[in-house]
Write a protein that holds these residues in place. Structure first.
Motif, short mmCIF file in Angstrom:
data_model
loop_
_atom_site.label_atom_id
_atom_site.label_comp_id
_atom_site.label_asym_id
_atom_site.label_seq_id
_atom_site.Cartn_x
_atom_site.Cartn_y
_atom_site.Cartn_z
N MET A 124 38.52 -3.73 -0.14
CA MET A 124 38.07 -2.72 0.82
C MET A 124 39.01 -2.72 2.02
SD MET A 124 35.38 -1.54 -0.67
CE MET A 124 34.45 -0.71 0.61
N THR A 125 39.26 -1.54 2.55
CA THR A 125 40.18 -1.41 3.68
C THR A 125 39.46 -0.87 4.91
OG1 THR A 125 40.86 0.77 2.91
CG2 THR A 125 42.26 -1.10 2.29
N TYR A 126 39.99 -1.26 6.06
CA TYR A 126 39.45 -0.77 7.33
C TYR A 126 40.60 -0.73 8.32
CZ TYR A 126 36.10 0.00 11.05
OH TYR A 126 35.38 0.55 12.06
N TYR A 127 40.65 0.35 9.12
CA TYR A 127 41.80 0.58 10.00
C TYR A 127 41.39 0.79 11.44
CZ TYR A 127 43.89 1.56 5.45
OH TYR A 127 44.31 1.48 4.14
N SER A 128 42.35 0.50 12.32
CA SER A 128 42.18 0.86 13.71
C SER A 128 42.04 2.38 13.81
CB SER A 128 43.40 0.41 14.51
OG SER A 128 43.43 1.03 15.77
N PRO A 129 41.08 2.86 14.58
CA PRO A 129 40.91 4.32 14.71
C PRO A 129 42.17 5.03 15.17
CG PRO A 129 38.99 3.19 15.58
CD PRO A 129 40.01 2.13 15.28
N SER A 130 42.96 4.36 16.00
CA SER A 130 44.16 5.00 16.54
C SER A 130 45.27 5.15 15.51
CB SER A 130 44.66 4.22 17.75
OG SER A 130 45.08 2.93 17.37
N LEU A 131 45.19 4.37 14.43
CA LEU A 131 46.25 4.40 13.42
C LEU A 131 45.74 4.85 12.05
CD1 LEU A 131 48.05 1.08 14.38
CD2 LEU A 131 48.96 3.38 14.66
N LYS A 132 44.46 5.10 11.96
CA LYS A 132 43.83 5.39 10.67
C LYS A 132 44.48 6.56 9.93
CE LYS A 132 39.31 6.30 8.62
NZ LYS A 132 37.87 6.48 8.89
N SER A 133 44.93 7.56 10.67
CA SER A 133 45.49 8.74 10.02
C SER A 133 46.86 8.48 9.40
CB SER A 133 45.59 9.89 11.02
OG SER A 133 46.48 9.56 12.06
N ARG A 134 47.52 7.39 9.83
CA ARG A 134 48.89 7.13 9.36
C ARG A 134 49.04 5.83 8.57
NH1 ARG A 134 53.02 6.34 12.86
NH2 ARG A 134 51.74 5.61 14.63
N ALA A 135 48.06 4.96 8.63
CA ALA A 135 48.19 3.64 8.02
C ALA A 135 47.49 3.59 6.66
CB ALA A 135 47.61 2.57 8.94
N SER A 136 48.09 2.79 5.77
CA SER A 136 47.48 2.56 4.46
C SER A 136 47.82 1.13 4.04
CB SER A 136 48.03 3.53 3.43
OG SER A 136 47.50 3.27 2.15
N ILE A 137 46.81 0.37 3.67
CA ILE A 137 46.99 -1.00 3.21
C ILE A 137 46.53 -1.08 1.76
CG2 ILE A 137 46.39 -3.43 3.55
CD1 ILE A 137 45.88 -2.76 6.51
N SER A 138 47.38 -1.66 0.93
CA SER A 138 47.06 -1.83 -0.49
C SER A 138 47.43 -3.24 -0.90
CB SER A 138 47.83 -0.79 -1.31
OG SER A 138 49.23 -0.94 -1.12
N ARG A 139 47.16 -3.56 -2.16
CA ARG A 139 47.46 -4.91 -2.62
C ARG A 139 47.89 -4.91 -4.07
NH1 ARG A 139 41.59 -7.98 -3.33
NH2 ARG A 139 40.77 -6.59 -4.96
N ASP A 140 48.59 -5.98 -4.43
CA ASP A 140 48.96 -6.26 -5.81
C ASP A 140 48.46 -7.67 -6.10
OD1 ASP A 140 50.17 -6.93 -8.23
OD2 ASP A 140 51.98 -5.80 -7.79
N THR A 141 47.32 -7.77 -6.75
CA THR A 141 46.74 -9.10 -6.96
C THR A 141 47.57 -9.93 -7.93
OG1 THR A 141 45.29 -8.19 -8.68
CG2 THR A 141 44.41 -8.31 -6.44
N SER A 142 48.31 -9.28 -8.82
CA SER A 142 49.13 -10.04 -9.77
C SER A 142 50.28 -10.77 -9.07
CB SER A 142 49.68 -9.12 -10.86
OG SER A 142 50.62 -8.21 -10.33
N LYS A 143 50.70 -10.22 -7.92
CA LYS A 143 51.77 -10.84 -7.15
C LYS A 143 51.25 -11.56 -5.91
CE LYS A 143 55.26 -7.45 -8.53
NZ LYS A 143 56.22 -6.42 -8.05
N ASN A 144 49.94 -11.47 -5.69
CA ASN A 144 49.33 -12.06 -4.50
C ASN A 144 49.98 -11.52 -3.22
OD1 ASN A 144 47.04 -13.71 -4.03
ND2 ASN A 144 48.34 -15.35 -3.24
N GLN A 145 50.11 -10.21 -3.18
CA GLN A 145 50.75 -9.53 -2.06
C GLN A 145 49.86 -8.40 -1.55
OE1 GLN A 145 54.32 -8.05 -3.95
NE2 GLN A 145 55.54 -9.82 -3.30
#
Length: 121
Positions: free
Chosen positions: A58-79
């Protein structure tokens, strides 16, 4: 001992997308009740929290950056990865990844060393 290491380009042109990866060792990003966060420190300013991705994805962002930020993950690489779109020189900062033991509580127990990102043409 959990270790985090940021990687990515140090120079990004205005209007482009900044992309940084945090590689985690010594612990899994899917371990329950941790929040894998991105924080930045612009020159001469204090820390600014960008957002997190939880152990469940699950992702959650700062309101000031929410429109431009995206966080994702690759669990196979632990990244986990930060993408910040439409960057301007005001996005110039040292970017850190860190592990938070609370959802948005900013109780970080492990940090990466940080990586300088400069936005300039």
């Amino acid at each position: 001992q959990v270790q985090l290491q940021e990687s990515g380009p140090g120079l990004v042109k205005p209007s482009q997308t900044l992309s940084l990866t945090c590689t985690v060792s010594g612990g899994s990003i899917t371990t329950s009740y941790y929040y894998w966060s991105w924080i930045r420190r612009p020159p001469g300013k204090g820390e600014e929290w960008i957002g997190y991705i939880s152990s469940r994805g699950m992702t959650y962002y700062s309101p000031s950056l929410k429109s431009r930020a995206s966080i994702s993950r690759d669990t196979s690489k632990n990244q986990f990865t930060l993408q910040l779109s439409s960057v301007t020189p005001e996005d110039t900062a040292v970017y850190y990844c860190a592990r938070d033991s609370t959802p948005g509580g900013h109780k970080y127990d492990y940090w990466g060393q940080g990586t300088q990102v400069t936005v300039s043409s």
